[in-house]
Design a protein around this motif. Structure first.
Motif, PDB file in Angstrom:
ATOM      1  N   THR A   1       0.829  -1.209   0.000  1.00 43.59           N
ATOM      2  CA  THR A   1       0.000   0.000   0.000  1.00 43.59           C
ATOM      3  C   THR A   1       0.860   1.254   0.000  1.00 43.59           C
ATOM      4  O   THR A   1       1.109   1.852  -1.044  1.00 43.59           O
ATOM      5  CB  THR A   1      -0.954   0.004   1.208  1.00 43.59           C
ATOM      6  OG1 THR A   1      -0.195  -0.174   2.425  1.00 43.59           O
ATOM      7  CG2 THR A   1      -1.989  -1.102   1.103  1.00 43.59           C
ATOM      8  N   SER A   2       1.333   1.649   1.164  1.00 41.75           N
ATOM      9  CA  SER A   2       2.085   2.887   1.319  1.00 41.75           C
ATOM     10  C   SER A   2       2.944   2.780   2.568  1.00 41.75           C
ATOM     11  O   SER A   2       2.550   2.111   3.536  1.00 41.75           O
ATOM     12  CB  SER A   2       1.113   4.070   1.467  1.00 41.75           C
ATOM     13  OG  SER A   2       1.716   5.166   2.115  1.00 41.75           O
ATOM     14  N   PRO A   3       4.117   3.446   2.583  1.00 42.28           N
ATOM     15  CA  PRO A   3       4.931   3.403   3.800  1.00 42.28           C
ATOM     16  C   PRO A   3       4.225   3.983   5.020  1.00 42.28           C
ATOM     17  O   PRO A   3       4.602   3.678   6.157  1.00 42.28           O
ATOM     18  CB  PRO A   3       6.175   4.233   3.431  1.00 42.28           C
ATOM     19  CG  PRO A   3       5.821   4.979   2.199  1.00 42.28           C
ATOM     20  CD  PRO A   3       4.786   4.173   1.495  1.00 42.28           C
ATOM     21  N   SER A   4       3.196   4.800   4.796  1.00 44.41           N
ATOM     22  CA  SER A   4       2.462   5.386   5.919  1.00 44.41           C
ATOM     23  C   SER A   4       1.275   4.548   6.365  1.00 44.41           C
ATOM     24  O   SER A   4       0.647   4.853   7.378  1.00 44.41           O
ATOM     25  CB  SER A   4       1.976   6.798   5.553  1.00 44.41           C
ATOM     26  OG  SER A   4       3.062   7.692   5.484  1.00 44.41           O
ATOM     27  N   PHE A   5       0.953   3.479   5.609  1.00 45.31           N
ATOM     28  CA  PHE A   5      -0.175   2.626   5.982  1.00 45.31           C
ATOM     29  C   PHE A   5       0.380   1.482   6.834  1.00 45.31           C
ATOM     30  O   PHE A   5       0.503   0.341   6.397  1.00 45.31           O
ATOM     31  CB  PHE A   5      -0.853   2.095   4.725  1.00 45.31           C
ATOM     32  CG  PHE A   5      -2.298   1.730   4.927  1.00 45.31           C
ATOM     33  CD1 PHE A   5      -3.285   2.691   4.836  1.00 45.31           C
ATOM     34  CD2 PHE A   5      -2.668   0.428   5.210  1.00 45.31           C
ATOM     35  CE1 PHE A   5      -4.622   2.358   5.015  1.00 45.31           C
ATOM     36  CE2 PHE A   5      -3.994   0.091   5.397  1.00 45.31           C
ATOM     37  CZ  PHE A   5      -4.982   1.059   5.299  1.00 45.31           C
ATOM     38  N   ARG A   6       0.704   1.806   8.077  1.00 49.19           N
ATOM     39  CA  ARG A   6       1.449   0.879   8.913  1.00 49.19           C
ATOM     40  C   ARG A   6       0.502   0.029   9.760  1.00 49.19           C
ATOM     41  O   ARG A   6       0.242   0.301  10.942  1.00 49.19           O
ATOM     42  CB  ARG A   6       2.450   1.638   9.787  1.00 49.19           C
ATOM     43  CG  ARG A   6       3.378   2.521   8.946  1.00 49.19           C
ATOM     44  CD  ARG A   6       4.663   2.858   9.624  1.00 49.19           C
ATOM     45  NE  ARG A   6       5.500   1.682   9.869  1.00 49.19           N
ATOM     46  CZ  ARG A   6       6.210   1.062   8.936  1.00 49.19           C
ATOM     47  NH1 ARG A   6       6.176   1.485   7.681  1.00 49.19           N
ATOM     48  NH2 ARG A   6       6.937   0.004   9.241  1.00 49.19           N
ATOM     49  N   VAL A   7      -0.006  -1.019   9.120  1.00 42.71           N
ATOM     50  CA  VAL A   7      -0.887  -1.981   9.776  1.00 42.71           C
ATOM     51  C   VAL A   7      -0.338  -3.371   9.486  1.00 42.71           C
ATOM     52  O   VAL A   7      -0.139  -3.749   8.324  1.00 42.71           O
ATOM     53  CB  VAL A   7      -2.331  -1.876   9.255  1.00 42.71           C
ATOM     54  CG1 VAL A   7      -3.207  -2.940   9.919  1.00 42.71           C
ATOM     55  CG2 VAL A   7      -2.894  -0.486   9.524  1.00 42.71           C
ATOM     56  N   SER A   8      -0.075  -4.127  10.531  1.00 44.44           N
ATOM     57  CA  SER A   8       0.477  -5.468  10.374  1.00 44.44           C
ATOM     58  C   SER A   8      -0.091  -6.380  11.449  1.00 44.44           C
ATOM     59  O   SER A   8      -0.907  -5.950  12.279  1.00 44.44           O
ATOM     60  CB  SER A   8       2.005  -5.428  10.461  1.00 44.44           C
ATOM     61  OG  SER A   8       2.407  -4.958  11.731  1.00 44.44           O
ATOM     62  N   ALA A   9       0.363  -7.631  11.441  1.00 43.75           N
ATOM     63  CA  ALA A   9      -0.152  -8.606  12.401  1.00 43.75           C
ATOM     64  C   ALA A   9       0.963  -9.505  12.905  1.00 43.75           C
ATOM     65  O   ALA A   9       1.890  -9.844  12.166  1.00 43.75           O
ATOM     66  CB  ALA A   9      -1.248  -9.454  11.764  1.00 43.75           C
ATOM     67  N   LEU A  10       0.859  -9.872  14.164  1.00 43.90           N
ATOM     68  CA  LEU A  10       1.672 -10.910  14.794  1.00 43.90           C
ATOM     69  C   LEU A  10       0.751 -12.074  15.109  1.00 43.90           C
ATOM     70  O   LEU A  10      -0.317 -11.868  15.719  1.00 43.90           O
ATOM     71  CB  LEU A  10       2.279 -10.406  16.096  1.00 43.90           C
ATOM     72  CG  LEU A  10       3.695  -9.851  16.119  1.00 43.90           C
ATOM     73  CD1 LEU A  10       3.977  -9.256  17.491  1.00 43.90           C
ATOM     74  CD2 LEU A  10       4.718 -10.925  15.786  1.00 43.90           C
ATOM     75  N   ALA A  11       1.116 -13.266  14.689  1.00 46.07           N
ATOM     76  CA  ALA A  11       0.300 -14.444  15.009  1.00 46.07           C
ATOM     77  C   ALA A  11       1.168 -15.463  15.738  1.00 46.07           C
ATOM     78  O   ALA A  11       2.307 -15.728  15.331  1.00 46.07           O
ATOM     79  CB  ALA A  11      -0.279 -15.061  13.738  1.00 46.07           C
ATOM     80  N   ALA A  12       0.657 -15.999  16.826  1.00 43.99           N
ATOM     81  CA  ALA A  12       1.412 -16.975  17.612  1.00 43.99           C
ATOM     82  C   ALA A  12       0.434 -17.855  18.383  1.00 43.99           C
ATOM     83  O   ALA A  12      -0.707 -17.466  18.636  1.00 43.99           O
ATOM     84  CB  ALA A  12       2.376 -16.282  18.574  1.00 43.99           C
ATOM     85  N   ARG A  13       0.919 -19.025  18.783  1.00 49.00           N
ATOM     86  CA  ARG A  13       0.080 -19.984  19.508  1.00 49.00           C
ATOM     87  C   ARG A  13       0.772 -20.382  20.797  1.00 49.00           C
ATOM     88  O   ARG A  13       1.984 -20.591  20.824  1.00 49.00           O
ATOM     89  CB  ARG A  13      -0.143 -21.212  18.612  1.00 49.00           C
ATOM     90  CG  ARG A  13      -0.910 -22.346  19.263  1.00 49.00           C
ATOM     91  CD  ARG A  13      -1.264 -23.389  18.232  1.00 49.00           C
ATOM     92  NE  ARG A  13      -2.210 -22.838  17.259  1.00 49.00           N
ATOM     93  CZ  ARG A  13      -2.360 -23.287  16.026  1.00 49.00           C
ATOM     94  NH1 ARG A  13      -1.598 -24.277  15.582  1.00 49.00           N
ATOM     95  NH2 ARG A  13      -3.266 -22.761  15.227  1.00 49.00           N
ATOM     96  N   GLY A  14       0.002 -20.433  21.875  1.00 54.76           N
ATOM     97  CA  GLY A  14       0.569 -20.859  23.143  1.00 54.76           C
ATOM     98  C   GLY A  14       0.905 -19.698  24.064  1.00 54.76           C
ATOM     99  O   GLY A  14       0.558 -18.542  23.793  1.00 54.76           O
ATOM    100  N   PRO A  15       1.632 -19.975  25.155  1.00 59.67           N
ATOM    101  CA  PRO A  15       1.938 -18.939  26.152  1.00 59.67           C
ATOM    102  C   PRO A  15       2.689 -17.740  25.589  1.00 59.67           C
ATOM    103  O   PRO A  15       2.596 -16.639  26.128  1.00 59.67           O
ATOM    104  CB  PRO A  15       2.797 -19.696  27.178  1.00 59.67           C
ATOM    105  CG  PRO A  15       2.419 -21.122  27.016  1.00 59.67           C
ATOM    106  CD  PRO A  15       2.100 -21.310  25.575  1.00 59.67           C
ATOM    107  N   VAL A  16       3.444 -17.939  24.489  1.00 63.47           N
ATOM    108  CA  VAL A  16       4.217 -16.823  23.938  1.00 63.47           C
ATOM    109  C   VAL A  16       3.311 -15.680  23.486  1.00 63.47           C
ATOM    110  O   VAL A  16       3.717 -14.514  23.478  1.00 63.47           O
ATOM    111  CB  VAL A  16       5.098 -17.302  22.764  1.00 63.47           C
ATOM    112  CG1 VAL A  16       4.264 -17.658  21.545  1.00 63.47           C
ATOM    113  CG2 VAL A  16       6.128 -16.235  22.394  1.00 63.47           C
ATOM    114  N   LEU A  17       2.067 -16.001  23.137  1.00 60.50           N
ATOM    115  CA  LEU A  17       1.149 -14.957  22.675  1.00 60.50           C
ATOM    116  C   LEU A  17       0.930 -13.910  23.766  1.00 60.50           C
ATOM    117  O   LEU A  17       0.858 -12.700  23.477  1.00 60.50           O
ATOM    118  CB  LEU A  17      -0.183 -15.579  22.255  1.00 60.50           C
ATOM    119  CG  LEU A  17      -1.234 -14.616  21.704  1.00 60.50           C
ATOM    120  CD1 LEU A  17      -0.759 -13.970  20.406  1.00 60.50           C
ATOM    121  CD2 LEU A  17      -2.551 -15.347  21.458  1.00 60.50           C
ATOM    122  N   GLN A  18       0.825 -14.353  25.018  1.00 58.82           N
ATOM    123  CA  GLN A  18       0.608 -13.397  26.098  1.00 58.82           C
ATOM    124  C   GLN A  18       1.826 -12.504  26.324  1.00 58.82           C
ATOM    125  O   GLN A  18       1.693 -11.327  26.641  1.00 58.82           O
ATOM    126  CB  GLN A  18       0.253 -14.152  27.392  1.00 58.82           C
ATOM    127  CG  GLN A  18      -1.069 -14.891  27.307  1.00 58.82           C
ATOM    128  CD  GLN A  18      -2.199 -13.972  26.859  1.00 58.82           C
ATOM    129  OE1 GLN A  18      -2.374 -12.861  27.379  1.00 58.82           O
ATOM    130  NE2 GLN A  18      -2.978 -14.422  25.884  1.00 58.82           N
TER     131      GLN A  18
END
Length: 477
Positions: A321-338
């Motif tokens: 999109t654009s360098p200013s459209f800073r939307v991303s995601a972190l996905a993880a499973r288990g205790p590390v998510l917390q």
């Protein structure tokens, strides 16, 4: 004419005319400038704002714009030399110095001087960005009920669900956190997974921004070589045994900078090796949405084939999109998510809700798939233009792999070629390039260049940039 180029041209014209006015003198009104230059009021406003930011013009609401007065001599500065001692003393007990070198990142962020062709850019040229679709999405998002309220700290549920679907496999919305861009997500992941002083395995070569993250956190990057089929599993296993590392950071799809895709037979091997080492794999899936038209079906993210929580997955909308459209995601499973969630809350609280709402509007609109199809075709055409021009003009530069995704090519220089000297000569010739040295965490096996074909205006500029690079090579001793 494109709005952004109109703003730049008007600002340049006004700069040239500033000497007509005495310091403090009033410039023509916006209405006069609109009529004289045949541009929109928005263009005039933005051009004046640009000059104001440069300190050349002062704008006064209701009164107009005035030439700025000469600045008075700066007052004497204080003595900050004490900070060198303080900053060094703080890290005296660190196993790995936490000095921060952002030069490898700034190469792809800094705008080149006027007239210089940008082969070092890390984002889509404005002509490739979905500006109209993003503007419409932002306008719609601003009208959503509660759009300016506080979002859930993990992110909007619908946006988390969308990212979970794009990752695939058994990943659910509950295992996704919305973050402010891929760089922020990688920073959170490394802080969560490795204590200061610990080794972290990285692909070699790899993205300089990730190396900067690791070093600023006091981690020790350990290189694992990559070939055209991705990271080499036998060397990855050796590195885990030799270092006791508990984290491996990789880009399995269109790796930066080589463009390699992790081969099908290596995917399971990488997960098995990490699992046996009791280690996490941080998967930076940064350009899945910049696939080229001729790529064919893409492999699933590693996270989609990981039931055991080995993979911490990072994906982002920014590159497409654009360098200013800073939307991303972190996905993880288990205790590390917390732990990931806690670190993100402490660092940033949450991603602004209007931006999350705009992301939902954008990816849910008919314009989104059209945009992805458009850039798939355009990136392929640009890649082909650059590879053809390089083979014609600079056959001595080795191009071992032509990727079917991403936005750059990775070239090996002839033995004995000095990267720094060539980079300087190229800039003198009017083209900005990225040297290969910052992509290696240890001594590089040879000199390299990374050339981006996404940050330029089009095929003609690519061809001209390669001609300028040939001139620079010819000027080398």
């Amino acid at each position: 004419m494109h709005e952004r180029s109109s703003v730049d041209e008007l600002a340049e014209q006004l700069r040239r005319e500033l000497d007509r006015y005495s310091p403090g003198g009033k410039l023509p009104s916006s209405r006069v400038l609109v009529d004289r230059f045949r541009v929109s009021p928005v263009t005039v406003s933005r051009a004046l704002a640009q000059l104001a930011a440069e300190g050349l013009v002062v704008t006064r609401p209701g009164a107009g714009a005035f030439r700025a007065r000469a600045r008075t001599a700066a007052t004497a500065t204080g003595d900050t030399s004490w900070q060198e001692v303080a900053l060094s003393a703080d890290g005296a007990a660190d196993l790995v110095p936490r000095s921060v070198d952002a030069s490898g990142v700034l190469v792809s962020l800094a705008a080149p001087p006027p007239g210089v062709i940008e082969f070092n850019g890390g984002y889509l040229h404005s002509s490739l960005q979905p500006e109209r679709a993003m503007s419409a999405a932002l306008a719609r998002a601003g009208r959503r009920p509660g759009a300016w309220g506080r979002p859930p700290t993990e992110g909007l549920p619908d946006l988390r669900e969308w990212f979970a679907r794009t990752i695939g496999g058994a990943v659910t919305a509950a295992e996704v956190l919305i973050t402010a861009g891929g760089q922020s997500a990688l920073t959170t992941a490394l802080r969560a997974l490795a204590p200061p002083g610990a080794p972290v395995l990285v692909e070699s070569p790899t993205y300089p921004g990730m190396l900067a993250i690791a070093r600023s956190a006091g981690l020790r990057p350990v290189p694992v070589p990559v070939d055209p089929d991705g990271v080499r599993p036998e060397l990855l296993a050796d590195a885990f045994r030799a270092t006791g590392a508990r984290v491996f950071v990789c880009q399995p799809l269109f790796q930066n900078p080589t463009g390699a895709v992790l081969a099908p037979e290596r995917r399971g091997e990488v997960l098995r090796i990490a699992r046996e080492a009791g280690a996490f794999v941080v998967e930076d899936d940064f350009v899945r949405r910049l696939v080229h038209e001729d790529a064919g079906p893409l492999p699933r993210p590693l996270a989609a084939d990981d039931p055991d929580g080995v993979v911490v997955h990072v994906s982002s909308l920014t590159k497409a999109t654009s360098p200013s459209f800073r939307v991303s995601a972190l996905a993880a499973r288990g205790p590390v998510l917390q732990r990931l969630r806690a670190i993100q809350i402490v660092d940033t609280f949450f991603v602004p809700r209007p931006l999350q709402e705009a992301a939902l509007e954008l990816v849910g609109s008919p314009a989104w798939p059209r945009h992805l199809r458009s850039i798939a075709a355009e990136l392929k055409a640009r890649r082909d233009t650059m590879t053809t021009a390089l083979r014609l003009e600079l056959p001595e530069l080795s191009l071992p792999h032509v990727p079917s995704g991403g936005y750059h090519l990775w070239l090996r220089l002839p033995d004995g070629t000095a990267e720094t000297a060539l980079t300087t000569a190229a800039l003198r010739a009017g083209v900005a390039i990225t040297p290969g040295r910052p992509y290696f965490s240890a001594e590089p096996p040879a000199g390299h260049l990374r050339l981006s074909f996404a940050a330029v205006a089009g095929p003609q500029e690519i061809q001209e940039g390669v001609r300028r690079l040939r001139t620079a090579c010819e000027q080398m001793p």
